[in-house]
Design a protein around this motif. Structure first.
Motif, PDB file in Angstrom:
ATOM      1  N   SER A 445       0.820  -1.207   0.000  1.00  0.00           N
ATOM      2  CA  SER A 445       0.000   0.000   0.000  1.00  0.00           C
ATOM      3  C   SER A 445       0.854   1.257   0.000  1.00  0.00           C
ATOM      4  CB  SER A 445      -0.908   0.002   1.237  1.00  0.00           C
ATOM      5  OG  SER A 445      -0.127   0.125   2.421  1.00  0.00           O
ATOM      6  N   GLN A 447       2.031   2.584   2.669  1.00  0.00           N
ATOM      7  CA  GLN A 447       1.792   3.282   3.924  1.00  0.00           C
ATOM      8  C   GLN A 447       2.757   2.866   5.031  1.00  0.00           C
ATOM      9  OE1 GLN A 447      -0.522   5.771   4.020  1.00  0.00           O
ATOM     10  NE2 GLN A 447      -0.704   5.302   1.830  1.00  0.00           N
ATOM     11  N   ASP A 506       1.206  -4.466   4.075  1.00  0.00           N
ATOM     12  CA  ASP A 506       0.100  -3.698   4.653  1.00  0.00           C
ATOM     13  C   ASP A 506      -1.244  -4.046   4.012  1.00  0.00           C
ATOM     14  OD1 ASP A 506      -1.089  -1.838   6.379  1.00  0.00           O
ATOM     15  OD2 ASP A 506      -1.005  -0.268   4.847  1.00  0.00           O
TER      16      ASP A 506
END
Length: 618
Positions: A445, A447, A506
């Motif tokens: 992701s 993140q 993630d």
């Protein structure tokens, strides 16, 4: 298709109902290449079959002292020789291209199937069988597919020569036309036993390969318990069985080859004897007799191709059956919905066990049975137990229902969407060879930075060790090479790097099967805190019996006989559920259900340490 165009843009979707259906599908996928090989085969074999004509003309020209016809026959020999060279070269190129493109297509199909099933592949199909399919079986199937066009060209040419002999010299032509099919069919009774012996050889070879693969994978453990000689003896015995089976198979194929030599030789003797009598009677000219003799000699050539295609098919048939069985493995529906929308979000629910993991929370699952935990983790990732062709569970006898994420069954999602939604890390994660940076360079992701994931997985000592092992003196652990399966690392180091890789990804839902079984208690406690922090707001399911992880979970589900029987916090279950307490604390029947102050000392659990834990602590 040309070799330079490989890999195939789309290998297609094979017909894997049976081995024969799979071979037919492979043949249809390269009709253009097969047609090209057939045409060049007809040029090559047709030129070879026509060669007796100028030879017979030359002999008759010498008998008749006709220089013009001798020169004509010489010119025909030159032209046919050029056609033989051209046709043979191009036939070889076309046949090899068919072979390589067929093998490449199967390799792509196997690679696609491996990425589709992931770790579930080796749970459904033995590792030795996968190795046998991806090596020897592909070569045998490719051999059969490319041999079809050459056999077709040889058969068409043989029929043409036989008809020409019947028209040219009916007395000898009929004898040849009747004798060649008999010779071709004479070996058919020998093919079934030869095929059975070849199947037995391949079966024994597959078992030996699987034994070798398992031995190599567990060599470290074998050395630790002094079991090298024991497994060496087993492999030596298995290899001797393979050798004996290969000798028995070779004897049968040698008999078939002998029949293919003896019977055509008898036909040739009969043709020469009968032709010589006709020549003495003046019914056949000397040059014509030489032509007929040469034509009959050529007909022995297609018989060798008949033997080759029979042998290739006997090898390819079981290989295709094994390959089709591997390629037939799949998710039950493999995505009934289309499109590439966002992955679904929400609670994760397993109808089989009754487990529900609330969205955005850390759920721990206690099974008590490691095998049951592994099956549950596999099912949560969209890979249910092995099913038959009709989707029926081979163990339970019913079609297993799909895991549901946010109201959407995982089986209904396209594979890519399901993988973006749920990631499963099993208890023995695989580390591929390459640098640490390449290990962590996975679809994600974006993140969760790699540094945060490594910190949460408590990989500081691993990074230090990798920095010291840097080969370019850069002291950069990200550039340090990790060997295949992470064999240069301890069990705890491998497990923590695999956890860091999963955290970098993630996913919406992360399922971890015993993620800390190979680390010491202090490191495990820090990992539990880091996991809870970095996965805040994400759904996480941890299958474990470690009190350190259980105490940090938002909720704990206790499974018995594959079904959820209790759900609460760890401390509540520890005080109020004796069966749960027995699994987590490892209490025996002779110990009291509760000891004074026992349930409050959860930070010092009674654990069974593995060899890797001892190495990690050392």
């Amino acid at each position: 298709m040309h070799i330079r165009d490989l890999p195939h843009p789309d290998p297609g979707f094979p017909d894997v109902r049976t081995g024969g259906a799979f071979l037919l599908w492979l043949y249809k996928q390269q009709l253009g290449g097969q047609f090209k090989a057939l045409l060049w085969g007809l040029v090559n074999f047709g030129a070879i079959a026509s060669f007796p004509l100028p030879v017979g003309l030359a002999v008759q020209a010498v008998v008749d002292r006709d220089g013009g016809r001798l020169a004509l026959s010489g010119g025909l020999v030159v032209v046919l020789g050029a056609l033989i060279a051209l046709g043979g070269t191009m036939l070889h190129r076309a046949a090899v291209t068919n072979w390589i493109t067929t093998v490449a297509r199967m390799q792509q199909l196997l690679a696609r199937k491996t990425t589709e099933l992931g770790s579930a592949m080796t749970r459904r199909v033995a590792a030795g069988e996968i190795v046998a399919v991806s090596t020897g079986d592909l070569e045998k199937i490719g051999w059969f597919v490319e041999a079809i066009s050459r056999f077709g060209a040889a058969a068409v040419t043989a029929v043409g020569v036989s008809l020409a002999l019947v028209v040219r010299q009916p007395q000898l032509g009929v004898l040849v036309a009747l004798g060649v099919p008999v010779l071709a069919l004479a070996v058919l009774p020998l093919l079934p036993p030869a095929t059975r012996r070849a199947d037995a050889q391949r079966e024994k070879a597959g078992r030996a390969t699987e034994l070798a693969s398992d031995t190599v994978a567990g060599l470290r453990v074998l050395r630790g318990i002094g079991g090298e000689e024991l497994f060496l003896g087993r492999y030596r015995s298995a290899s001797q069985e393979v050798r004996e089976a290969a000798v028995r198979s070779a004897r049968m194929w040698a008999l078939i080859s002998a029949v293919q030599v003896v019977l055509p030789g008898l036909l040739l003797i009969a043709v020469v004897w009968y032709g010589a009598r006709l020549a003495l009677d003046g019914a056949v000219a000397v040059g014509e007799l030489v032509t007929i003799y040469s034509a009959v000699t050529f007909l022995l050539f297609p018989l060798r191709h008949f033997e080759e295609i029979a042998q290739a098919f006997s090898f390819a048939r079981p290989s295709a059956k094994r390959t089709a069985r591997v390629l037939a493995q799949s998710r039950p529906a493999d995505g009934r919905t289309s499109g590439h929308g966002a992955a679904p979000t929400g609670d994760l629910h397993d109808p089989v066990s009754g487990l529900t993991a609330p969205a955005g929370r850390l759920t721990a699952v206690v099974c008590g049975d490691p095998d049951a935990a592994g099956r549950l983790a596999e099912r949560l990732g969209g890979h249910p137990p092995q099913t038959d062709e009709d989707g029926t569970d081979r163990v339970e006898g019913t079609a297993p229902p799909s895991v549901v994420l946010g109201g959407a069954p995982l089986d209904d999602l396209p594979r890519d969407a399901a993988r973006r939604a749920v990631l499963v890390q099993d208890k023995d994660p695989m580390l591929l060879s390459g640098t640490l940076g390449e290990l962590l360079d996975v679809p994600s992701s974006g993140q969760v930075p790699a540094a945060e994931a490594l910190d949460a997985a408590q990989c500081a000592d691993v990074l230090t060790a990798l920095a010291q092992a840097s080969v370019d003196d850069s002291d950069d652990p990200m550039r340090t090479h990790i060997t295949e399966r992470g064999r240069s690392l301890s069990g705890g180091q491998r497990q923590r790097l695999a956890l860091a890789r999963s955290l970098v990804t993630d996913p919406e839902v992360l399922v971890l099967d015993e993620p800390t079984s190979a680390v010491d208690a202090h490191t495990e406690a820090r990992i539990a805190d880091g996991l809870r922090k970095i996965r805040t707001g994400r759904t996480t399911v941890v299958l474990t019996s470690s009190p350190l992880l259980l105490d940090r979970a938002d909720q704990v589900a206790f499974l018995r006989d594959g079904t959820v029987v209790a759900e609460a916090t760890h401390r509540e279950l520890l005080h109020g559920h004796p069966a749960y307490r027995a699994v987590v604390t490892r209490e025996t029947d002779t110990e009291p259900a509760l000891r004074a102050g026992r349930v409050d000392r959860i930070d010092q659990p009674h654990r069974t340490h593995r060899i890797d834990q001892i190495e990690e602590t050392a």
